[in-house]
Design a protein around this motif. Structure first.
Motif, PDB file in Angstrom:
ATOM      1  N   ARG A  84       0.834  -1.205   0.000  1.00  0.00           N
ATOM      2  CA  ARG A  84       0.000   0.000   0.000  1.00  0.00           C
ATOM      3  C   ARG A  84       0.872   1.259   0.000  1.00  0.00           C
ATOM      4  O   ARG A  84       0.600   2.217  -0.727  1.00  0.00           O
ATOM      5  CB  ARG A  84      -0.917  -0.005   1.220  1.00  0.00           C
ATOM      6  CG  ARG A  84      -1.874   1.185   1.228  1.00  0.00           C
ATOM      7  CD  ARG A  84      -2.691   1.265   2.486  1.00  0.00           C
ATOM      8  NE  ARG A  84      -3.326   0.001   2.800  1.00  0.00           N
ATOM      9  CZ  ARG A  84      -3.840  -0.295   3.968  1.00  0.00           C
ATOM     10  NH1 ARG A  84      -3.786   0.573   4.947  1.00  0.00           N
ATOM     11  NH2 ARG A  84      -4.406  -1.458   4.178  1.00  0.00           N
ATOM     12  N   PHE A  85       1.936   1.262   0.823  1.00  0.00           N
ATOM     13  CA  PHE A  85       2.836   2.414   0.852  1.00  0.00           C
ATOM     14  C   PHE A  85       3.494   2.621  -0.508  1.00  0.00           C
ATOM     15  O   PHE A  85       3.577   3.753  -1.000  1.00  0.00           O
ATOM     16  CB  PHE A  85       3.907   2.225   1.935  1.00  0.00           C
ATOM     17  CG  PHE A  85       4.957   3.292   1.901  1.00  0.00           C
ATOM     18  CD1 PHE A  85       4.693   4.562   2.372  1.00  0.00           C
ATOM     19  CD2 PHE A  85       6.210   3.031   1.370  1.00  0.00           C
ATOM     20  CE1 PHE A  85       5.666   5.552   2.327  1.00  0.00           C
ATOM     21  CE2 PHE A  85       7.181   4.006   1.320  1.00  0.00           C
ATOM     22  CZ  PHE A  85       6.901   5.277   1.799  1.00  0.00           C
ATOM     23  N   ILE A  86       3.970   1.546  -1.118  1.00  0.00           N
ATOM     24  CA  ILE A  86       4.637   1.653  -2.424  1.00  0.00           C
ATOM     25  C   ILE A  86       3.665   2.221  -3.465  1.00  0.00           C
ATOM     26  O   ILE A  86       4.028   3.109  -4.253  1.00  0.00           O
ATOM     27  CB  ILE A  86       5.166   0.276  -2.881  1.00  0.00           C
ATOM     28  CG1 ILE A  86       6.161  -0.296  -1.868  1.00  0.00           C
ATOM     29  CG2 ILE A  86       5.769   0.335  -4.273  1.00  0.00           C
ATOM     30  CD1 ILE A  86       7.438   0.475  -1.748  1.00  0.00           C
ATOM     31  N   VAL A  87       2.432   1.726  -3.457  1.00  0.00           N
ATOM     32  CA  VAL A  87       1.435   2.211  -4.432  1.00  0.00           C
ATOM     33  C   VAL A  87       1.162   3.691  -4.208  1.00  0.00           C
ATOM     34  O   VAL A  87       1.173   4.491  -5.158  1.00  0.00           O
ATOM     35  CB  VAL A  87       0.145   1.366  -4.339  1.00  0.00           C
ATOM     36  CG1 VAL A  87      -0.988   2.020  -5.112  1.00  0.00           C
ATOM     37  CG2 VAL A  87       0.391  -0.044  -4.845  1.00  0.00           C
ATOM     38  N   TRP A  88       0.900   4.090  -2.957  1.00  0.00           N
ATOM     39  CA  TRP A  88       0.591   5.500  -2.686  1.00  0.00           C
ATOM     40  C   TRP A  88       1.788   6.406  -2.984  1.00  0.00           C
ATOM     41  O   TRP A  88       1.613   7.520  -3.497  1.00  0.00           O
ATOM     42  CB  TRP A  88       0.128   5.698  -1.241  1.00  0.00           C
ATOM     43  CG  TRP A  88      -1.296   5.297  -1.048  1.00  0.00           C
ATOM     44  CD1 TRP A  88      -1.766   4.229  -0.373  1.00  0.00           C
ATOM     45  CD2 TRP A  88      -2.445   5.970  -1.579  1.00  0.00           C
ATOM     46  NE1 TRP A  88      -3.133   4.184  -0.436  1.00  0.00           N
ATOM     47  CE2 TRP A  88      -3.588   5.252  -1.176  1.00  0.00           C
ATOM     48  CE3 TRP A  88      -2.619   7.106  -2.369  1.00  0.00           C
ATOM     49  CZ2 TRP A  88      -4.870   5.628  -1.516  1.00  0.00           C
ATOM     50  CZ3 TRP A  88      -3.916   7.480  -2.704  1.00  0.00           C
ATOM     51  CH2 TRP A  88      -5.013   6.744  -2.290  1.00  0.00           C
ATOM     52  N   MET A  89       2.993   5.953  -2.665  1.00  0.00           N
ATOM     53  CA  MET A  89       4.174   6.757  -2.948  1.00  0.00           C
ATOM     54  C   MET A  89       4.359   6.911  -4.454  1.00  0.00           C
ATOM     55  O   MET A  89       4.685   7.998  -4.946  1.00  0.00           O
ATOM     56  CB  MET A  89       5.410   6.101  -2.321  1.00  0.00           C
ATOM     57  CG  MET A  89       6.649   6.934  -2.464  1.00  0.00           C
ATOM     58  SD  MET A  89       6.490   8.512  -1.630  1.00  0.00           S
ATOM     59  CE  MET A  89       7.446   8.190  -0.207  1.00  0.00           C
ATOM     60  N   THR A  90       4.117   5.844  -5.208  1.00  0.00           N
ATOM     61  CA  THR A  90       4.236   5.900  -6.669  1.00  0.00           C
ATOM     62  C   THR A  90       3.205   6.856  -7.255  1.00  0.00           C
ATOM     63  O   THR A  90       3.531   7.682  -8.124  1.00  0.00           O
ATOM     64  CB  THR A  90       4.067   4.489  -7.262  1.00  0.00           C
ATOM     65  OG1 THR A  90       5.039   3.631  -6.679  1.00  0.00           O
ATOM     66  CG2 THR A  90       4.243   4.513  -8.769  1.00  0.00           C
ATOM     67  N   ILE A  91       1.966   6.768  -6.776  1.00  0.00           N
ATOM     68  CA  ILE A  91       0.906   7.673  -7.250  1.00  0.00           C
ATOM     69  C   ILE A  91       1.268   9.117  -6.943  1.00  0.00           C
ATOM     70  O   ILE A  91       1.121  10.007  -7.799  1.00  0.00           O
ATOM     71  CB  ILE A  91      -0.456   7.284  -6.629  1.00  0.00           C
ATOM     72  CG1 ILE A  91      -0.929   5.950  -7.204  1.00  0.00           C
ATOM     73  CG2 ILE A  91      -1.489   8.372  -6.847  1.00  0.00           C
ATOM     74  CD1 ILE A  91      -2.143   5.374  -6.491  1.00  0.00           C
ATOM     75  N   LEU A  92       1.759   9.382  -5.734  1.00  0.00           N
ATOM     76  CA  LEU A  92       2.133  10.742  -5.346  1.00  0.00           C
ATOM     77  C   LEU A  92       3.251  11.284  -6.238  1.00  0.00           C
ATOM     78  O   LEU A  92       3.185  12.426  -6.705  1.00  0.00           O
ATOM     79  CB  LEU A  92       2.571  10.763  -3.870  1.00  0.00           C
ATOM     80  CG  LEU A  92       3.056  12.108  -3.359  1.00  0.00           C
ATOM     81  CD1 LEU A  92       1.864  13.050  -3.197  1.00  0.00           C
ATOM     82  CD2 LEU A  92       3.801  11.957  -2.061  1.00  0.00           C
ATOM     83  N   ILE A  93       4.260  10.479  -6.495  1.00  0.00           N
ATOM     84  CA  ILE A  93       5.391  10.940  -7.311  1.00  0.00           C
ATOM     85  C   ILE A  93       4.944  11.181  -8.759  1.00  0.00           C
ATOM     86  O   ILE A  93       5.313  12.195  -9.374  1.00  0.00           O
ATOM     87  CB  ILE A  93       6.561   9.938  -7.243  1.00  0.00           C
ATOM     88  CG1 ILE A  93       7.161   9.959  -5.835  1.00  0.00           C
ATOM     89  CG2 ILE A  93       7.622  10.243  -8.288  1.00  0.00           C
ATOM     90  CD1 ILE A  93       8.182   8.878  -5.574  1.00  0.00           C
TER      91      ILE A  93
END
Length: 189
Positions: free
Chosen positions: A65-74
């Motif tokens: 979940r963190f990886i997905v949200w961080m990718t979306i944010l970037i």
């Protein structure tokens, strides 16, 4: 000792040692009372609460979940700062502010993860010690039971078993029958 006598003793003590001074010149400390807390310039915090928070953060940082949200944010950050009108962009190419934010996130994430790992190591060490003690108790119990079973086996050789008693009774019955026959044969003559 009355209250007046105690008060007189305290007054005498004050005269001998004014302001709590000793022969070395240092103030006298009372061992029957806790020390006053020292003021610290550093902030105080609850280590246990901070440790639990660091474990929660580390647990979240290790999820998909963190990886997905961080990718979306970037991706959103880069797309906005490339395609938005120039006056609405806050981080132009080469995205220095994004790099700064990611470095800041990494600089906090690494120590929090290490703290969480240290706490887990401490828990593992305690669990390992408890397991070791439980294993020692189990081994001692097993050895005791083994000795008891061996003693029972040794003593069982001296105990009359059902089969042995049955064979002895059958032998006695045969002997009684033989005596009756012998007595019966002796009367008939």
């Amino acid at each position: 000792m009355t209250a007046e006598e105690r008060e007189r003793d305290r007054d005498r003590e004050r005269v001998r040692h004014p302001a709590g001074a000793t022969a070395t010149g240092r103030p006298r400390t009372r061992l029957d009372q806790p020390r006053a807390q020292r003021r610290s310039l550093l902030p105080t915090y609850d280590a246990e609460a901070f440790g639990k928070l660091s474990e929660r953060v580390a647990r979240f940082l290790g999820t998909g979940r963190f990886i997905v949200w961080m990718t979306i944010l970037i991706i959103a950050w880069v797309l906005w700062n490339v395609f938005a009108p120039r006056h609405l962009q806050w981080d132009h190419y080469p995205f220095i502010f994004l790099t700064l934010m990611l470095s800041l996130q990494a600089s906090y994430a690494a120590p929090l993860i290490l703290l969480a790992q240290n706490r887990q190591d401490d828990r593992d060490r305690v669990n390992l010690e408890q397991d070791r003690k439980q294993n020692e108790r189990s081994i001692a119990d097993t050895e005791y039971l083994t000795r008891e079973v061996a003693a029972l086996r040794m003593n069982l050789g001296e105990v009359a078993t059902r089969d042995w008693i049955r064979s002895e009774l059958q032998d006695l019955l045969k002997e009684i029958e033989e005596r009756r026959r012998d007595e019966g044969d002796g009367r008939g003559r």
